[in-house]
Scaffold this active site. Structure first.
Site, PDB file in Angstrom:
ATOM      1  N   LYS A   1       0.837  -1.194   0.000  1.00  9.62           N
ATOM      2  CA  LYS A   1       0.000   0.000   0.000  1.00  9.62           C
ATOM      3  C   LYS A   1       0.876   1.250   0.000  1.00  9.62           C
ATOM      4  CE  LYS A   1      -4.063   1.689   2.557  1.00  9.62           C
ATOM      5  NZ  LYS A   1      -4.933   1.378   3.725  1.00  9.62           N
TER       6      LYS A   1
ATOM      7  N   SER B   1      -9.571   1.392   2.656  1.00  7.67           N
ATOM      8  CA  SER B   1      -8.637   2.206   1.901  1.00  7.67           C
ATOM      9  C   SER B   1      -7.523   1.404   1.224  1.00  7.67           C
ATOM     10  CB  SER B   1      -8.004   3.258   2.816  1.00  7.67           C
ATOM     11  OG  SER B   1      -7.269   2.649   3.859  1.00  7.67           O
TER      12      SER B   1
ATOM     13  N   SER C   1     -10.464  -1.095   6.647  1.00  6.36           N
ATOM     14  CA  SER C   1      -9.723  -0.857   5.399  1.00  6.36           C
ATOM     15  C   SER C   1      -8.968  -2.052   4.854  1.00  6.36           C
ATOM     16  CB  SER C   1      -8.748   0.313   5.588  1.00  6.36           C
ATOM     17  OG  SER C   1      -9.452   1.512   5.739  1.00  6.36           O
TER      18      SER C   1
END
Length: 515
Positions: free
Chosen positions: A80, A155, A179
């Site tokens: 990420k 996310s 997330s």
């Protein structure tokens, strides 16, 4: 992609790892194949923000070693965009963070490299991280890895999308309110939000210094729970993180819990009144229940307390200081579509919040009536006393959940991940974080495993109660037919291995449920 790259990307996890361990495959060739595949995928769903320039040198170094470096020797993984990699930016979707390369990599990246893995790309995320969307003004919008007409969830949008599309076997994400789990559910992959503290947060960029109420954590996402378990075990079994971060919890990997054959007491629920499940999501929990009963476990219904007040209070408590911190990040920045409501909320006077709340609560405008939205627009945190009062109420509700857990003598719990599968991109993203946020507030580990797909047969039967939010969600899910549906497995703190055990048992009982 050429024939050799296609052959490598078609390998199973076991065959890929075995090929690298026996040196029948080179790290350089495997890396090239993953980059080629990720480039193809990026044209469809845009999950990658940057490829890591040093990855080629790292792969070459591995190939030049006399012995394999570790159990993940040569295996590429994605991470990420929030995680620092030496020489690269971690922007979180903010232009002001561009051209500020990290001087060293995050602890979790260093540990995976010590095990022989090769970080090869960074993946997309929503601006601020505080969104279930997947867009930011720098890298654009990420789409669902299985169906680019559907939302990816956030996310950890890019990691989930890339894995679902076959671009990596595993990658990293993070979770402060769902997330890791929402994107896994939307994309049909597995993830685990571990007990906070089991992974070091050192080197993970954040737009705020303090998040009140919930404990953020990093985690692993993978195409299957088997891969997820393997990676997590290798990362935790010998205390590798303590080499780089002395503050990480020194909790060793617990193999006996993972491999135990003891029959368990497992609670379950299929829906919550605050935002009931629509379509087949509840049935997937019952499918998991049936599989676990077949394996000899005892399944008992679990009744959650009323969560209307919790959602309003906890949301306001978490955002009390968060929004002011985010305002500084937003200064002079283009704003991503998915976080514009958050931006507006950060500047909204309390009297406007009260008017919105009353509009949703009353039936003066019937089309806007929604007691769920009214609960989300709670009175707000205006003072330190308000905060302490809110914290007391939150703790009281959480205590009821724990008391019921103890009363039923549960080992773990299964539930929905969300009220619907991934909605279409053009549908309103009405998110019921109630199914995931509660376990962040309690700091319980919670994982996701795919369990089936949405048939669409039960959508019209759903009673929307004339509620604005339920009506919009019901309309949106009509475009989700064929989308993956996951089941959430929740364990007690520091019992991550038991959570993974149940996830693996469900996977073995229902292999490839979304194909």
């Amino acid at each position: 992609m050429g024939p050799e790259e296609r052959r490598i990307m078609a390998l199973s996890w076991d065959d890929l790892v075995a090929g690298l361990q026996t040196r029948k495959l080179t790290a350089a060739k495997v890396l090239e194949a993953h980059i080629a595949k990720a480039l193809d995928i990026s044209e469809q769903s845009n999950p990658v923000t940057d490829f890591i320039p040093l990855a080629h040198a790292w792969a070459k170094e591995l190939d030049e070693l006399k012995e394999v470096k570790g159990p993940l020797h040569g295996v590429p993984f994605c991470l990420k965009e929030e995680l620092d990699v030496v020489g690269m930016d971690s922007t979180l979707g903010f232009a002001k963070r561009l051209y500020k390369p990290a001087t060293e990599s995050a602890v979790i990246v260093k540990v995976l490299q010590d095990l022989g893995a090769v970080p090869f790309c960074k993946t997309n995320l929503p601006q601020t991280l505080f969104s279930y969307g997947g867009d930011n003004p720098i890298y654009g919008n990420t789409l669902n890895g299985r169906n680019n007409k559907l939302a990816p969830g956030g996310s950890s949008s890019g990691t989930a999308s890339l894995i679902a599309a076959g671009g990596a076997h595993f990658g990293t994400g993070s979770d402060a309110g769902g997330s890791l789990r929402i994107p896994a559910h939307f994309n049909g992959i597995s993830s685990l939000k571990p007990t906070p503290g089991r992974y070091s947060l050192k080197g993970a960029a954040t737009p705020i210094e303090v998040l009140i109420g919930a404990s953020p954590t990093l985690g692993i996402m993978a195409s299957t729970p088997v891969i997820l378990t393997f990676v997590m075990e290798k990362m935790l079994e010998h205390g590798h993180q303590l080499k780089y971060d002395h503050l990480v919890l020194p909790i060793p990997w617990n193999t006996p819990i993972l491999e135990s054959k003891k029959k368990l007491r497992i609670g379950y629920f299929t829906s919550l009144p605050f935002f009931p499940t629509i379509g087949d999501s509840g049935d997937m929990v019952l499918k998991a229940k049936s599989s676990l009963e077949t394996l000899g476990h005892t399944l008992v219904p679990y009744e959650m307390p009323d969560l209307y007040s919790l959602m309003g209070i906890s949301g306001n408590a978490m955002m009390a200081g968060c929004l002011k911190q985010l305002q500084k990040s937003w200064e002079f920045e283009p704003i991503a579509d998915s976080v514009k409501p958050l931006l507006f909320a950060s500047y909204m006077p309390s009297w406007v919040m009260r008017m919105i709340r009353m509009t949703f609560k009353s039936k003066v405008i019937p089309s806007l009536h929604s007691k769920r939205m009214a609960a989300s627009f709670d009175q707000g945190i205006k003072s330190v006393n308000d905060y302490y009062e809110a914290t007391g109420k939150i703790n009281g509700i959480l205590e009821k959940i724990v008391t019921e857990w103890k009363k039923l003598k549960l080992d773990c719990l299964i539930s929905n991940v969300h009220h619907v599968p991934a909605p279409p991109l053009d549908a309103p993203l009405i998110c019921a974080s109630v199914y995931v946020l509660i376990w962040n507030l309690l700091a319980f580990p919670a994982g996701v495993i795919p369990m089936g797909i949405e048939s669409g047969k039960k959508i019209d039967q759903f009673d929307d109660e004339g509620d604005w939010a339920l009506k919009r969600a019901k309309e949106g899910v009509k475009g989700s037919i064929g989308a993956p549906i996951g089941v959430q497995v929740i364990g007690l703190p520091y019992q991550d291995e038991m959570t993974l055990r149940i996830m693996n048992e469900l996977w073995l009982a229902n292999p490839n449920p979304i194909i």
